[in-house]
Design an enzyme around this catalytic site. Structure first.
Site, PDB file in Angstrom:
ATOM      1  N   CYS A  75       1.090  -1.342   0.156  1.00  0.00           N
ATOM      2  CA  CYS A  75      -0.456  -0.244  -0.104  1.00  0.00           C
ATOM      3  C   CYS A  75       0.846   1.266   0.064  1.00  0.00           C
ATOM      4  CB  CYS A  75      -1.258   0.038   1.450  1.00  0.00           C
ATOM      5  SG  CYS A  75      -1.696   1.189   1.479  1.00  0.00           S
ATOM      6  N   GLU A  76       1.156   1.768  -0.820  1.00  0.00           N
ATOM      7  CA  GLU A  76       1.103   3.611  -0.792  1.00  0.00           C
ATOM      8  C   GLU A  76       1.568   4.144  -0.373  1.00  0.00           C
ATOM      9  OE1 GLU A  76      -0.374   5.823  -4.543  1.00  0.00           O
ATOM     10  OE2 GLU A  76       0.819   4.841  -5.214  1.00  0.00           O
ATOM     11  N   HIS A  77      -0.493   4.155   0.897  1.00  0.00           N
ATOM     12  CA  HIS A  77      -0.182   5.242   1.772  1.00  0.00           C
ATOM     13  C   HIS A  77       0.536   5.064   3.168  1.00  0.00           C
ATOM     14  CE1 HIS A  77      -3.717   5.602  -0.902  1.00  0.00           C
ATOM     15  NE2 HIS A  77      -2.908   6.831  -1.320  1.00  0.00           N
ATOM     16  N   HIS A  78       0.275   3.847   3.283  1.00  0.00           N
ATOM     17  CA  HIS A  78       0.910   3.215   4.840  1.00  0.00           C
ATOM     18  C   HIS A  78       2.502   1.824   4.411  1.00  0.00           C
ATOM     19  CE1 HIS A  78      -3.379   4.135   5.561  1.00  0.00           C
ATOM     20  NE2 HIS A  78      -3.284   4.318   6.562  1.00  0.00           N
ATOM     21  N   GLN A 116      -4.965  -1.053  -4.891  1.00  0.00           N
ATOM     22  CA  GLN A 116      -5.228  -1.519  -5.114  1.00  0.00           C
ATOM     23  C   GLN A 116      -6.380  -1.256  -6.656  1.00  0.00           C
ATOM     24  OE1 GLN A 116      -7.720  -4.657  -2.841  1.00  0.00           O
ATOM     25  NE2 GLN A 116      -8.819  -4.877  -4.445  1.00  0.00           N
ATOM     26  N   HIS A 144      -6.351  -6.177   2.843  1.00  0.00           N
ATOM     27  CA  HIS A 144      -5.287  -5.113   2.885  1.00  0.00           C
ATOM     28  C   HIS A 144      -4.613  -4.259   4.424  1.00  0.00           C
ATOM     29  CE1 HIS A 144      -5.247  -2.691  -0.829  1.00  0.00           C
ATOM     30  NE2 HIS A 144      -6.581  -3.358  -0.946  1.00  0.00           N
ATOM     31  N   CYS A 146      -3.292  -2.769   6.097  1.00  0.00           N
ATOM     32  CA  CYS A 146      -3.862  -0.653   6.300  1.00  0.00           C
ATOM     33  C   CYS A 146      -4.758  -1.044   7.358  1.00  0.00           C
ATOM     34  CB  CYS A 146      -3.363  -0.073   5.313  1.00  0.00           C
ATOM     35  SG  CYS A 146      -4.523  -0.332   3.538  1.00  0.00           S
TER      36      CYS A 146
END
Length: 184
Positions: A75-78, A116, A144, A146
């Site tokens: 996940c590019e956010h977390h 995703q 996920h 996250c």
């Protein structure tokens, strides 16, 4: 680059209040750096080199489906993993793609920091590009970390995304056949 990443991991460990010099953590920065490079190896790959000419002439014009291709992404956010499976179908137009190349395409895009929704589109567009198919359908189902390990901590959640191109978007019967084959 590995040494630089290891230095950053060492700083993160220290920043969390741990002693990066204690026995169990001494080699962790280098291991973590190597793991992160492996998990993001898709940045160093190209569609052309990955397919490597494995597109073959064929008179087949019915749907081809490759189901349950495992995927592991970040996940590019977390910077936490998401894990799932991908289903790819296409309607050939004179060309078919070597079977293992579907898994390689999935891995190339999954082994990058992602969301995703983008991963699903990238896979569909790549299959379309190399096969020039009449249509491509892709479904990704993933859990996920996250969402499971932090934040709302929902253990049984699963995200499903789909991208339909060409006949899969424009023809309800084709789309329905794909969905029935995936879930049947």
């Amino acid at each position: 680059m590995t040494e630089e990443l290891a230095t950053h991991y060492r700083d993160i460990i220290a920043g969390l209040g741990e002693d990066p010099d204690r026995e169990g953590l001494r080699d962790t920065p280098m291991r973590a750096a190597k793991a992160m490079q492996f998990l993001n190896q898709g940045y160093g790959q190209t569609l052309e080199s990955l397919v490597n000419g494995a597109v073959f002439e064929s008179q087949t014009d019915e749907m081809i489906l490759v189901k349950d291709i495992e995927l592991y992404s970040m996940c590019e956010h977390h910077l936490l993993p998401f894990i799932g499976k991908c289903h790819i179908a296409y309607l050939p137009k004179g060309k078919v793609l070597g079977l293992s190349k579907f898994a390689r395409i999935v891995d190339m895009y999954a082994r990058r920091m992602q969301i995703q929704e983008n991963l699903t589109r990238q896979i569909a567009e790549a299959v379309q590009e190399v096969t020039e198919a009449r249509g491509v359908g892709v479904i990704v189902e993933a859990q996920h970390m996250c969402m499971m390990m932090r934040g709302v901590e929902k253990q049984n959640s699963c995200m499903k995304t789909s991208v339909m191109l060409g006949a899969f978007r424009n023809n309800l019967n084709t789309r329905q056949e794909f969905l029935t084959l995936v879930h049947g």
